[in-house]
Write a protein that holds these residues in place. Structure first.
Motif, PDB file in Angstrom:
ATOM      1  N   GLU A 105       0.805  -1.220   0.000  1.00  0.00           N
ATOM      2  CA  GLU A 105       0.000   0.000   0.000  1.00  0.00           C
ATOM      3  C   GLU A 105       0.841   1.274   0.000  1.00  0.00           C
ATOM      4  O   GLU A 105       0.440   2.279  -0.577  1.00  0.00           O
ATOM      5  N   ASN A 106       1.996   1.244   0.662  1.00  0.00           N
ATOM      6  CA  ASN A 106       2.749   2.472   0.885  1.00  0.00           C
ATOM      7  C   ASN A 106       4.060   2.592   0.123  1.00  0.00           C
ATOM      8  O   ASN A 106       4.541   3.701  -0.061  1.00  0.00           O
ATOM      9  N   ASP A 107       4.637   1.474  -0.284  1.00  0.00           N
ATOM     10  CA  ASP A 107       5.925   1.514  -0.967  1.00  0.00           C
ATOM     11  C   ASP A 107       6.110   0.293  -1.857  1.00  0.00           C
ATOM     12  O   ASP A 107       6.972  -0.555  -1.601  1.00  0.00           O
ATOM     13  N   PRO A 108       5.293   0.176  -2.918  1.00  0.00           N
ATOM     14  CA  PRO A 108       5.400  -1.012  -3.770  1.00  0.00           C
ATOM     15  C   PRO A 108       6.774  -1.166  -4.430  1.00  0.00           C
ATOM     16  O   PRO A 108       7.241  -2.288  -4.625  1.00  0.00           O
ATOM     17  N   VAL A 109       7.436  -0.061  -4.741  1.00  0.00           N
ATOM     18  CA  VAL A 109       8.770  -0.151  -5.345  1.00  0.00           C
ATOM     19  C   VAL A 109       9.761  -0.713  -4.324  1.00  0.00           C
ATOM     20  O   VAL A 109      10.574  -1.579  -4.640  1.00  0.00           O
ATOM     21  N   GLY A 110       9.659  -0.232  -3.094  1.00  0.00           N
ATOM     22  CA  GLY A 110      10.519  -0.750  -2.033  1.00  0.00           C
ATOM     23  C   GLY A 110      10.283  -2.227  -1.793  1.00  0.00           C
ATOM     24  O   GLY A 110      11.219  -2.985  -1.539  1.00  0.00           O
ATOM     25  N   LEU A 111       9.017  -2.655  -1.867  1.00  0.00           N
ATOM     26  CA  LEU A 111       8.683  -4.064  -1.693  1.00  0.00           C
ATOM     27  C   LEU A 111       9.359  -4.904  -2.770  1.00  0.00           C
ATOM     28  O   LEU A 111       9.946  -5.950  -2.480  1.00  0.00           O
ATOM     29  N   GLU A 112       9.303  -4.454  -4.009  1.00  0.00           N
ATOM     30  CA  GLU A 112       9.939  -5.188  -5.112  1.00  0.00           C
ATOM     31  C   GLU A 112      11.439  -5.308  -4.883  1.00  0.00           C
ATOM     32  O   GLU A 112      12.030  -6.360  -5.135  1.00  0.00           O
ATOM     33  N   GLU A 113      12.058  -4.231  -4.380  1.00  0.00           N
ATOM     34  CA  GLU A 113      13.497  -4.274  -4.112  1.00  0.00           C
ATOM     35  C   GLU A 113      13.820  -5.272  -3.005  1.00  0.00           C
ATOM     36  O   GLU A 113      14.767  -6.043  -3.113  1.00  0.00           O
ATOM     37  N   VAL A 114      13.023  -5.250  -1.936  1.00  0.00           N
ATOM     38  CA  VAL A 114      13.250  -6.173  -0.818  1.00  0.00           C
ATOM     39  C   VAL A 114      13.062  -7.614  -1.274  1.00  0.00           C
ATOM     40  O   VAL A 114      13.872  -8.489  -0.967  1.00  0.00           O
ATOM     41  N   LEU A 115      11.999  -7.873  -2.029  1.00  0.00           N
ATOM     42  CA  LEU A 115      11.734  -9.236  -2.494  1.00  0.00           C
ATOM     43  C   LEU A 115      12.814  -9.724  -3.457  1.00  0.00           C
ATOM     44  O   LEU A 115      13.161 -10.909  -3.459  1.00  0.00           O
ATOM     45  N   ALA A 116      13.359  -8.813  -4.266  1.00  0.00           N
ATOM     46  CA  ALA A 116      14.405  -9.197  -5.213  1.00  0.00           C
ATOM     47  C   ALA A 116      15.675  -9.633  -4.485  1.00  0.00           C
ATOM     48  O   ALA A 116      16.426 -10.480  -4.980  1.00  0.00           O
ATOM     49  N   GLU A 117      15.914  -9.092  -3.295  1.00  0.00           N
ATOM     50  CA  GLU A 117      17.121  -9.412  -2.533  1.00  0.00           C
ATOM     51  C   GLU A 117      16.904 -10.519  -1.504  1.00  0.00           C
ATOM     52  O   GLU A 117      17.851 -10.976  -0.876  1.00  0.00           O
ATOM     53  N   SER A 118      15.665 -10.945  -1.319  1.00  0.00           N
ATOM     54  CA  SER A 118      15.338 -11.920  -0.284  1.00  0.00           C
ATOM     55  C   SER A 118      15.676 -13.339  -0.728  1.00  0.00           C
ATOM     56  O   SER A 118      15.499 -13.692  -1.894  1.00  0.00           O
ATOM     57  N   PRO A 119      16.123 -14.169   0.214  1.00  0.00           N
ATOM     58  CA  PRO A 119      16.392 -15.568  -0.136  1.00  0.00           C
ATOM     59  C   PRO A 119      15.083 -16.328  -0.326  1.00  0.00           C
ATOM     60  O   PRO A 119      14.050 -15.955   0.223  1.00  0.00           O
ATOM     61  N   VAL A 120      15.134 -17.376  -1.096  1.00  0.00           N
ATOM     62  CA  VAL A 120      13.974 -18.236  -1.299  1.00  0.00           C
ATOM     63  C   VAL A 120      13.959 -19.269  -0.178  1.00  0.00           C
ATOM     64  O   VAL A 120      14.952 -19.941   0.069  1.00  0.00           O
ATOM     65  N   VAL A 121      12.840 -19.365   0.512  1.00  0.00           N
ATOM     66  CA  VAL A 121      12.678 -20.318   1.608  1.00  0.00           C
ATOM     67  C   VAL A 121      11.597 -21.304   1.208  1.00  0.00           C
ATOM     68  O   VAL A 121      10.478 -20.912   0.879  1.00  0.00           O
ATOM     69  N   GLU A 122      11.952 -22.589   1.199  1.00  0.00           N
ATOM     70  CA  GLU A 122      10.994 -23.595   0.773  1.00  0.00           C
ATOM     71  C   GLU A 122       9.965 -23.844   1.867  1.00  0.00           C
ATOM     72  O   GLU A 122      10.287 -23.882   3.053  1.00  0.00           O
ATOM     73  N   LEU A 123       8.722 -24.018   1.454  1.00  0.00           N
ATOM     74  CA  LEU A 123       7.624 -24.322   2.364  1.00  0.00           C
ATOM     75  C   LEU A 123       7.635 -25.812   2.660  1.00  0.00           C
ATOM     76  O   LEU A 123       7.673 -26.628   1.738  1.00  0.00           O
ATOM     77  N   PRO A 124       7.603 -26.181   3.950  1.00  0.00           N
ATOM     78  CA  PRO A 124       7.568 -27.603   4.282  1.00  0.00           C
ATOM     79  C   PRO A 124       6.321 -28.271   3.695  1.00  0.00           C
ATOM     80  O   PRO A 124       5.267 -27.647   3.585  1.00  0.00           O
ATOM     81  N   GLU A 125       6.441 -29.536   3.310  1.00  0.00           N
ATOM     82  CA  GLU A 125       5.335 -30.253   2.680  1.00  0.00           C
ATOM     83  C   GLU A 125       4.060 -30.236   3.498  1.00  0.00           C
ATOM     84  O   GLU A 125       2.968 -30.118   2.956  1.00  0.00           O
ATOM     85  N   GLU A 126       4.182 -30.335   4.831  1.00  0.00           N
ATOM     86  CA  GLU A 126       2.986 -30.377   5.676  1.00  0.00           C
ATOM     87  C   GLU A 126       2.230 -29.052   5.682  1.00  0.00           C
ATOM     88  O   GLU A 126       1.072 -29.010   6.088  1.00  0.00           O
ATOM     89  N   MET A 127       2.842 -27.992   5.200  1.00  0.00           N
ATOM     90  CA  MET A 127       2.161 -26.697   5.152  1.00  0.00           C
ATOM     91  C   MET A 127       1.565 -26.412   3.775  1.00  0.00           C
ATOM     92  O   MET A 127       0.855 -25.426   3.598  1.00  0.00           O
TER      93      MET A 127
END
Length: 58
Positions: free
Chosen positions: A34-56
């Protein structure tokens, strides 16, 4: 996360901590959307990928 230095009346169990953490993460993402979509894209681009456990997975 447990905080041993705090005397809490309610100590959440592991499932509750997972729920609380997901709720907080969702609120942070919603705030960025809502407040900083460009900042969100930057943060997500630098974030590591974390796999979701199968039970979730749905």
């Amino acid at each position: 996360m447990l905080f041993p230095w705090c005397n809490l009346r309610h100590v959440p169990n592991e499932g509750q901590r997972e729920t609380y953490g997901a709720t907080i993460a969702d609120a942070i993402i919603e705030h960025f959307e809502e407040n900083d979509p460009v900042g969100l894209e930057e943060v997500l681009a630098e974030s590591p990928v974390v796999e979701l456990p199968e039970e979730m997975m749905l």
